[in-house]
Design a protein around this motif. Structure first.
Motif, mmCIF file in Angstrom:
data_model
loop_
_atom_site.group_PDB
_atom_site.id
_atom_site.type_symbol
_atom_site.label_atom_id
_atom_site.label_comp_id
_atom_site.label_asym_id
_atom_site.label_seq_id
_atom_site.Cartn_x
_atom_site.Cartn_y
_atom_site.Cartn_z
ATOM 1 N N SER A 219 0.825 -1.198 0.000
ATOM 2 C CA SER A 219 0.000 0.000 0.000
ATOM 3 C C SER A 219 0.869 1.263 0.000
ATOM 4 O O SER A 219 0.586 2.234 -0.715
ATOM 5 C CB SER A 219 -0.932 -0.003 1.208
ATOM 6 O OG SER A 219 -1.772 1.118 1.202
ATOM 7 N N HIS A 220 1.944 1.247 0.806
ATOM 8 C CA HIS A 220 2.853 2.395 0.866
ATOM 9 C C HIS A 220 3.539 2.616 -0.483
ATOM 10 O O HIS A 220 3.635 3.750 -0.968
ATOM 11 C CB HIS A 220 3.899 2.176 1.954
ATOM 12 C CG HIS A 220 4.968 3.226 1.982
ATOM 13 N ND1 HIS A 220 4.762 4.500 2.471
ATOM 14 C CD2 HIS A 220 6.255 3.191 1.529
ATOM 15 C CE1 HIS A 220 5.871 5.208 2.340
ATOM 16 N NE2 HIS A 220 6.800 4.445 1.771
ATOM 17 N N HIS A 223 1.064 4.012 -3.078
ATOM 18 C CA HIS A 223 0.762 5.427 -2.846
ATOM 19 C C HIS A 223 1.933 6.314 -3.237
ATOM 20 O O HIS A 223 1.748 7.393 -3.836
ATOM 21 C CB HIS A 223 0.396 5.652 -1.385
ATOM 22 C CG HIS A 223 -0.013 7.064 -1.080
ATOM 23 N ND1 HIS A 223 0.871 8.009 -0.602
ATOM 24 C CD2 HIS A 223 -1.210 7.695 -1.216
ATOM 25 C CE1 HIS A 223 0.245 9.152 -0.443
ATOM 26 N NE2 HIS A 223 -1.027 8.997 -0.808
ATOM 27 N N GLN A 228 -2.092 7.634 -5.165
ATOM 28 C CA GLN A 228 -3.403 7.116 -4.802
ATOM 29 C C GLN A 228 -3.207 6.001 -3.785
ATOM 30 O O GLN A 228 -2.205 5.302 -3.794
ATOM 31 C CB GLN A 228 -4.122 6.519 -6.019
ATOM 32 C CG GLN A 228 -4.329 7.456 -7.187
ATOM 33 C CD GLN A 228 -5.021 6.746 -8.330
ATOM 34 O OE1 GLN A 228 -6.206 6.412 -8.259
ATOM 35 N NE2 GLN A 228 -4.294 6.508 -9.410
ATOM 36 N N THR A 229 -4.194 5.839 -2.908
ATOM 37 C CA THR A 229 -4.126 4.698 -2.019
ATOM 38 C C THR A 229 -4.569 3.455 -2.784
ATOM 39 O O THR A 229 -5.377 3.532 -3.723
ATOM 40 C CB THR A 229 -5.031 4.874 -0.796
ATOM 41 O OG1 THR A 229 -6.402 4.920 -1.218
ATOM 42 C CG2 THR A 229 -4.679 6.145 -0.041
#
Length: 287
Positions: A219-220, A223, A228-229
């Motif tokens: 996720s990191h 992003h 964007q997440t």
């Protein structure tokens, strides 16, 4: 769309099972001058578009690719699909859509989706596939039961599938061009996976196991590369798909919620309203 000749066997709601393959739809269309096949959303199926006469531009998620007579184009699940005439001339094409849940077959299809994501890499030429699709269509034109009809159709569908897989397994995927970093290429692959598995992916957390990364790290990274997440991109694509399905007007709202793995119609409606500012029913009524 200016269609002058049209045969369409649609089994979208109840696909025909032939051993480990399911036939979703098959047909042929003859489109007159300056005709087009309007932009529409594919559901959870793969589709072959076979240009049998003329020339046309096929658009996959708005990316154009020119097709010439004899070209076969492979579309993936959950893609937006459109065909327009080249230079205002007529064109004819056959189409064939299928699904499978058989693990070895899915592995081959996953390989194709991973390595041939670019629209321009999905064109093939195979006279046997063209002939088999035509023969399958001819068999279905006569629905009365004939000796070994089911066995014949099963064999034809399997041949089409095998020839398709052999083509892509026997060629070297095109290397990415440009100056994209490894992280950017990886995140593009993740986005492409979400885009083409929007009907089967239940949560973005499933991507961790698929990529062998810890979800927090994945996720990191996503992003940092895309701004964007990961969960935000997944939810956006799911709701965009829902909006497209609502516009087709042939599925109940509850069916769309279930198809996209919402826990309830209420949860779907709440998410949809937050994104589009209207309930699914109101959105459909405005179209």
């Amino acid at each position: 769309m200016g269609t002058t000749y049209h045969i369409h066997h649609s089994y979208i709601n109840t696909p025909l099972q032939f051993d480990k393959l399911r036939l979703v739809q098959i047909g042929t269309k003859h489109c007159r001058d300056a005709a087009s096949i309007e932009r529409h959303l594919h559901r959870n199926w793969f589709e072959l578009t076979i240009l049998t006469h003329g020339s046309a531009t096929i658009l996959t998620n708005d990316v154009p690719v020119k097709l010439r007579e004899g070209d076969i184009y492979l579309s993936f699940p959950a893609e937006f699909h459109e065909i327009v005439s080249e230079g205002g001339t007529s064109f004819h094409f056959d189409f064939f859509s299928f699904q499978t849940d058989h693990a070895p077959y899915l592995e081959d299809l996953e390989y194709i989706m991973q390595h041939f994501a670019r629209a321009e890499d999905r064109i093939l030429h195979n006279s046997m596939i063209r002939a088999l699709v035509r023969e399958t269509l001819a068999q279905l034109q006569f629905p009365q039961e004939t000796p070994y009809r089911s066995e014949m159709l099963t064999a034809q569908l399997l041949q089409i599938f095998i020839l398709l897989v052999q083509h892509f397994r026997n060629i070297t995927p095109t290397e990415p061009v440009g100056n994209a970093s490894q992280a950017q290429q990886f995140c593009f692959s993740v986005m492409h996976y979400i885009d083409t598995h929007i009907y089967t992916l239940k949560t973005p957390g499933e991507l961790a196991a698929l990529t062998n990364y810890n979800y927090s790290y994945l996720s990191h990274l996503f992003h940092s590369v895309t701004s964007q997440t990961l969960s935000g991109y997944f939810q956006k694509r799911r709701l965009e798909t829902a909006a497209a399905l609502l516009s087709e007007n042939d599925l109940q709202i509850g069916e769309i919620a279930a198809m996209l793995h919402y826990s309830s119609v209420y949860a779907f409606s709440k998410a949809f309203r937050a994104h589009f500012g209207a309930s699914p029913r109101a959105y459909r009524d405005q179209l």
